[in-house]
Motif scaffolding. Sequence first.
Motif, PDB file in Angstrom:
ATOM      1  N   SER A  90      -6.643  -5.547  -8.689  1.00 44.69           N
ATOM      2  CA  SER A  90      -7.679  -4.548  -8.487  1.00 44.69           C
ATOM      3  C   SER A  90      -7.721  -3.594  -9.670  1.00 44.69           C
ATOM      4  CB  SER A  90      -7.408  -3.744  -7.210  1.00 44.69           C
ATOM      5  OG  SER A  90      -6.265  -2.920  -7.387  1.00 44.69           O
ATOM      6  N   TYR A  91      -8.839  -2.866  -9.778  1.00 48.06           N
ATOM      7  CA  TYR A  91      -8.953  -1.872 -10.850  1.00 48.06           C
ATOM      8  C   TYR A  91      -7.851  -0.832 -10.720  1.00 48.06           C
ATOM      9  CZ  TYR A  91     -10.892   1.572 -14.044  1.00 48.06           C
ATOM     10  OH  TYR A  91     -11.063   2.454 -15.078  1.00 48.06           O
ATOM     11  N   GLU A  92      -7.540  -0.427  -9.462  1.00 43.45           N
ATOM     12  CA  GLU A  92      -6.503   0.579  -9.237  1.00 43.45           C
ATOM     13  C   GLU A  92      -5.153   0.071  -9.709  1.00 43.45           C
ATOM     14  OE1 GLU A  92      -4.534   3.195  -5.571  1.00 43.45           O
ATOM     15  OE2 GLU A  92      -6.250   1.874  -5.211  1.00 43.45           O
ATOM     16  N   GLU A  93      -4.853  -1.186  -9.411  1.00 45.80           N
ATOM     17  CA  GLU A  93      -3.583  -1.762  -9.853  1.00 45.80           C
ATOM     18  C   GLU A  93      -3.491  -1.801 -11.375  1.00 45.80           C
ATOM     19  OE1 GLU A  93      -2.723  -4.816  -6.116  1.00 45.80           O
ATOM     20  OE2 GLU A  93      -3.981  -5.454  -7.796  1.00 45.80           O
ATOM     21  N   ILE A  94      -4.591  -2.169 -12.012  1.00 46.29           N
ATOM     22  CA  ILE A  94      -4.611  -2.215 -13.472  1.00 46.29           C
ATOM     23  C   ILE A  94      -4.427  -0.818 -14.051  1.00 46.29           C
ATOM     24  CG2 ILE A  94      -6.116  -2.658 -15.459  1.00 46.29           C
ATOM     25  CD1 ILE A  94      -7.279  -5.017 -13.819  1.00 46.29           C
ATOM     26  N   ALA A  95      -5.092   0.166 -13.445  1.00 47.57           N
ATOM     27  CA  ALA A  95      -4.967   1.541 -13.929  1.00 47.57           C
ATOM     28  C   ALA A  95      -3.547   2.064 -13.757  1.00 47.57           C
ATOM     29  CB  ALA A  95      -5.960   2.437 -13.202  1.00 47.57           C
ATOM     30  N   ARG A  96      -2.924   1.767 -12.609  1.00 47.31           N
ATOM     31  CA  ARG A  96      -1.548   2.224 -12.381  1.00 47.31           C
ATOM     32  C   ARG A  96      -0.585   1.605 -13.389  1.00 47.31           C
ATOM     33  NH1 ARG A  96      -2.240   1.564  -6.682  1.00 47.31           N
ATOM     34  NH2 ARG A  96      -0.996  -0.338  -6.810  1.00 47.31           N
ATOM     35  N   ALA A  97      -0.927   0.414 -13.860  1.00 49.40           N
ATOM     36  CA  ALA A  97      -0.084  -0.258 -14.852  1.00 49.40           C
ATOM     37  C   ALA A  97      -0.376   0.206 -16.278  1.00 49.40           C
ATOM     38  CB  ALA A  97      -0.274  -1.775 -14.744  1.00 49.40           C
ATOM     39  N   GLY A  98      -1.209   1.228 -16.399  1.00 48.38           N
ATOM     40  CA  GLY A  98      -1.509   1.767 -17.731  1.00 48.38           C
ATOM     41  C   GLY A  98      -2.747   1.185 -18.363  1.00 48.38           C
ATOM     42  N   GLY A  99      -3.552   0.470 -17.581  1.00 52.17           N
ATOM     43  CA  GLY A  99      -4.758  -0.142 -18.130  1.00 52.17           C
ATOM     44  C   GLY A  99      -5.974   0.740 -17.964  1.00 52.17           C
ATOM     45  N   GLY A 100      -7.157   0.114 -18.025  1.00 49.51           N
ATOM     46  CA  GLY A 100      -8.401   0.865 -17.914  1.00 49.51           C
ATOM     47  C   GLY A 100      -8.693   1.663 -19.163  1.00 49.51           C
ATOM     48  N   ILE A 101      -9.573   2.659 -19.009  1.00 48.12           N
ATOM     49  CA  ILE A 101     -10.007   3.433 -20.166  1.00 48.12           C
ATOM     50  C   ILE A 101      -8.841   4.128 -20.861  1.00 48.12           C
ATOM     51  CG2 ILE A 101     -10.537   5.509 -18.828  1.00 48.12           C
ATOM     52  CD1 ILE A 101     -12.880   5.985 -20.712  1.00 48.12           C
ATOM     53  N   ILE A 102      -7.797   4.509 -20.098  1.00 50.30           N
ATOM     54  CA  ILE A 102      -6.677   5.210 -20.719  1.00 50.30           C
ATOM     55  C   ILE A 102      -5.930   4.298 -21.683  1.00 50.30           C
ATOM     56  CG2 ILE A 102      -4.503   6.412 -20.263  1.00 50.30           C
ATOM     57  CD1 ILE A 102      -7.115   7.938 -19.591  1.00 50.30           C
ATOM     58  N   SER A 103      -5.925   2.997 -21.428  1.00 51.85           N
ATOM     59  CA  SER A 103      -5.287   2.083 -22.385  1.00 51.85           C
ATOM     60  C   SER A 103      -6.058   2.067 -23.701  1.00 51.85           C
ATOM     61  CB  SER A 103      -5.188   0.662 -21.806  1.00 51.85           C
ATOM     62  OG  SER A 103      -6.466   0.064 -21.687  1.00 51.85           O
ATOM     63  N   THR A 104      -7.396   2.145 -23.616  1.00 48.43           N
ATOM     64  CA  THR A 104      -8.192   2.215 -24.838  1.00 48.43           C
ATOM     65  C   THR A 104      -7.985   3.546 -25.543  1.00 48.43           C
ATOM     66  OG1 THR A 104      -9.847   0.712 -23.927  1.00 48.43           O
ATOM     67  CG2 THR A 104     -10.527   2.069 -25.782  1.00 48.43           C
ATOM     68  N   VAL A 105      -7.882   4.626 -24.775  1.00 51.12           N
ATOM     69  CA  VAL A 105      -7.607   5.934 -25.376  1.00 51.12           C
ATOM     70  C   VAL A 105      -6.269   5.904 -26.113  1.00 51.12           C
ATOM     71  CG1 VAL A 105      -7.107   8.361 -24.860  1.00 51.12           C
ATOM     72  CG2 VAL A 105      -9.007   7.188 -23.705  1.00 51.12           C
ATOM     73  N   ARG A 106      -5.273   5.353 -25.481  1.00 53.45           N
ATOM     74  CA  ARG A 106      -3.948   5.288 -26.101  1.00 53.45           C
ATOM     75  C   ARG A 106      -3.997   4.481 -27.400  1.00 53.45           C
ATOM     76  NH1 ARG A 106      -1.621   4.175 -21.729  1.00 53.45           N
ATOM     77  NH2 ARG A 106      -1.693   1.917 -21.897  1.00 53.45           N
ATOM     78  N   ALA A 107      -4.667   3.335 -27.374  1.00 53.47           N
ATOM     79  CA  ALA A 107      -4.741   2.500 -28.576  1.00 53.47           C
ATOM     80  C   ALA A 107      -5.579   3.154 -29.665  1.00 53.47           C
ATOM     81  CB  ALA A 107      -5.324   1.133 -28.212  1.00 53.47           C
ATOM     82  N   THR A 108      -6.635   3.851 -29.266  1.00 53.47           N
ATOM     83  CA  THR A 108      -7.499   4.518 -30.248  1.00 53.47           C
ATOM     84  C   THR A 108      -6.769   5.678 -30.911  1.00 53.47           C
ATOM     85  OG1 THR A 108      -9.462   3.875 -28.990  1.00 53.47           O
ATOM     86  CG2 THR A 108      -9.724   5.672 -30.565  1.00 53.47           C
ATOM     87  N   ARG A 109      -6.038   6.437 -30.129  1.00 54.50           N
ATOM     88  CA  ARG A 109      -5.270   7.541 -30.701  1.00 54.50           C
ATOM     89  C   ARG A 109      -4.213   7.036 -31.672  1.00 54.50           C
ATOM     90  NH1 ARG A 109      -4.133  11.725 -25.564  1.00 54.50           N
ATOM     91  NH2 ARG A 109      -6.275  12.543 -25.425  1.00 54.50           N
ATOM     92  N   ALA A 110      -3.630   5.892 -31.373  1.00 57.21           N
ATOM     93  CA  ALA A 110      -2.553   5.364 -32.217  1.00 57.21           C
ATOM     94  C   ALA A 110      -3.074   4.737 -33.518  1.00 57.21           C
ATOM     95  CB  ALA A 110      -1.746   4.327 -31.431  1.00 57.21           C
ATOM     96  N   ALA A 111      -4.352   4.387 -33.556  1.00 58.11           N
ATOM     97  CA  ALA A 111      -4.905   3.677 -34.720  1.00 58.11           C
ATOM     98  C   ALA A 111      -5.314   4.661 -35.812  1.00 58.11           C
ATOM     99  CB  ALA A 111      -6.106   2.842 -34.292  1.00 58.11           C
ATOM    100  N   SER A 112      -5.149   4.233 -37.058  1.00 56.38           N
ATOM    101  CA  SER A 112      -5.620   5.025 -38.189  1.00 56.38           C
ATOM    102  C   SER A 112      -7.122   4.827 -38.365  1.00 56.38           C
ATOM    103  CB  SER A 112      -4.908   4.592 -39.466  1.00 56.38           C
ATOM    104  OG  SER A 112      -5.317   3.284 -39.835  1.00 56.38           O
ATOM    105  N   GLU A 113      -7.726   5.672 -39.190  1.00 52.46           N
ATOM    106  CA  GLU A 113      -9.153   5.506 -39.470  1.00 52.46           C
ATOM    107  C   GLU A 113      -9.424   4.150 -40.094  1.00 52.46           C
ATOM    108  OE1 GLU A 113     -11.266   8.669 -41.375  1.00 52.46           O
ATOM    109  OE2 GLU A 113     -10.252  10.224 -40.206  1.00 52.46           O
ATOM    110  N   ASP A 114      -8.568   3.726 -41.017  1.00 58.49           N
ATOM    111  CA  ASP A 114      -8.765   2.420 -41.649  1.00 58.49           C
ATOM    112  C   ASP A 114      -8.669   1.294 -40.630  1.00 58.49           C
ATOM    113  OD1 ASP A 114      -9.208   3.426 -44.182  1.00 58.49           O
ATOM    114  OD2 ASP A 114      -7.144   3.133 -44.860  1.00 58.49           O
ATOM    115  N   GLU A 115      -7.718   1.395 -39.708  1.00 49.86           N
ATOM    116  CA  GLU A 115      -7.576   0.355 -38.687  1.00 49.86           C
ATOM    117  C   GLU A 115      -8.788   0.323 -37.768  1.00 49.86           C
ATOM    118  OE1 GLU A 115      -2.678   0.249 -38.254  1.00 49.86           O
ATOM    119  OE2 GLU A 115      -3.855   1.756 -37.164  1.00 49.86           O
TER     120      GLU A 115
END
Length: 402
Positions: A90-115
């Motif tokens: 379920s979406y809730e299960e994925i979110a609890r596991a760190g997925g969903g939009i917050i996973s994209t936020v985490r990856a975006t914050r970690a990436a450099s401008e060049d990346e």
Amino acid sequence: MNQSSPRLWVNASLFDGLNGAAEPMAVAVKEGQIAWLKPMSELNAADQSGFECVDAKGALMTPGLVDCHTHLVFGGNRAGEFEARLEGASYEEIARAGGGIISTVRATRAASEDELFESARPRLQALMADGVTTVEIKSGYGLDVENELKMLRVARRLGRELPVRVVTTLLGAHALPPEYQSDADGYIELVCSRMIPAAAAEGLADAVDVFCENIAFSVEQCERVYAAARVHGLAIKGHTEQLSNLGGSAAAARAGALSVDHIEYLDEAGVKALAEAGTVATLLPGAFYMLRETRLPPIELLRRYRVPMALATDANPGTSPIFSLKLMLNMACTLFRLTPIEALRGVTAHGARALGLQAEVGRIAPGLQADFCLWDTTNPAELAYSVGLPRLTTRIVAGVEA
């Protein structure tokens, strides 16, 4: 990009962004702009003087396509979540596991401008290969001042380094970041008092967007964002009525929004508000398809009130990982029952209007930028009818093949 010498395109089957021509047309281009157009039956030798003639050989000519709603700049990949959902998570299960939009936020914050630039480039090139010459790119996966500005800088760089016009939109009010999970008003204050002023001061944003929804921000909170945008001279857009009817579209229209987008739950009062304000309704069939939604946008009401309907990919990592605007033509006709001409207007004239660029792009008309495409067909309806064909044969940006 260097401007080309004056060119006269002859024998074109023209769709000008609103309507198809009844007979083959000639289109004159000077200094990157459309100088004039004329039916071939009226063309004479004097008209051709000083131009390099290019024979379109009957091919369909359309304006360069406009994708007026994308989220092309982001870090990471959510294909694993797509797979997990289809395997029963379920979406809730994925979110609890760190997925969903917050996973994209985490990856975006970690990436450099060049990346971020290198990951976004092929997505944008895919749209360009589909005939796109103007594209809007939103932020919204940084959710703090530093990272939202980082995303916008990448979007601006894409527009400088690739032959495509990029319009940027600050979508700081996309979702609550982890550090503000219990303080939505506090986050909106950050967006209004720090994020919008910073983006405006650096010239990084052309517009400000908000997500008005039960799972995002209230109408009142969105109105605060709109007010801050106006103070800084930025245009307004809105993600509204996607999952419920909060009256967000009417509020955006009252604020002078260029467009409201998604709008599956828009009611007649909201449609009337759009008509009165001149706000464009942007349809996003890719998200409708990927989420397997069943609530259709109010197409008949939009027609009845003569609200312009734009069409866009909503290209993003979670709900519309689709990088083909031409596919949206087919989806809009098949899923939403638009006519092929309505769909094509949605990615040309009405798409430009959704970005406030109707005096510059989206049509083939004198004085507008010479952005247009040639396709290996003569029939505009084929662009929506067939997936994979017709092919784009020529893409012109400001009078130059690109």
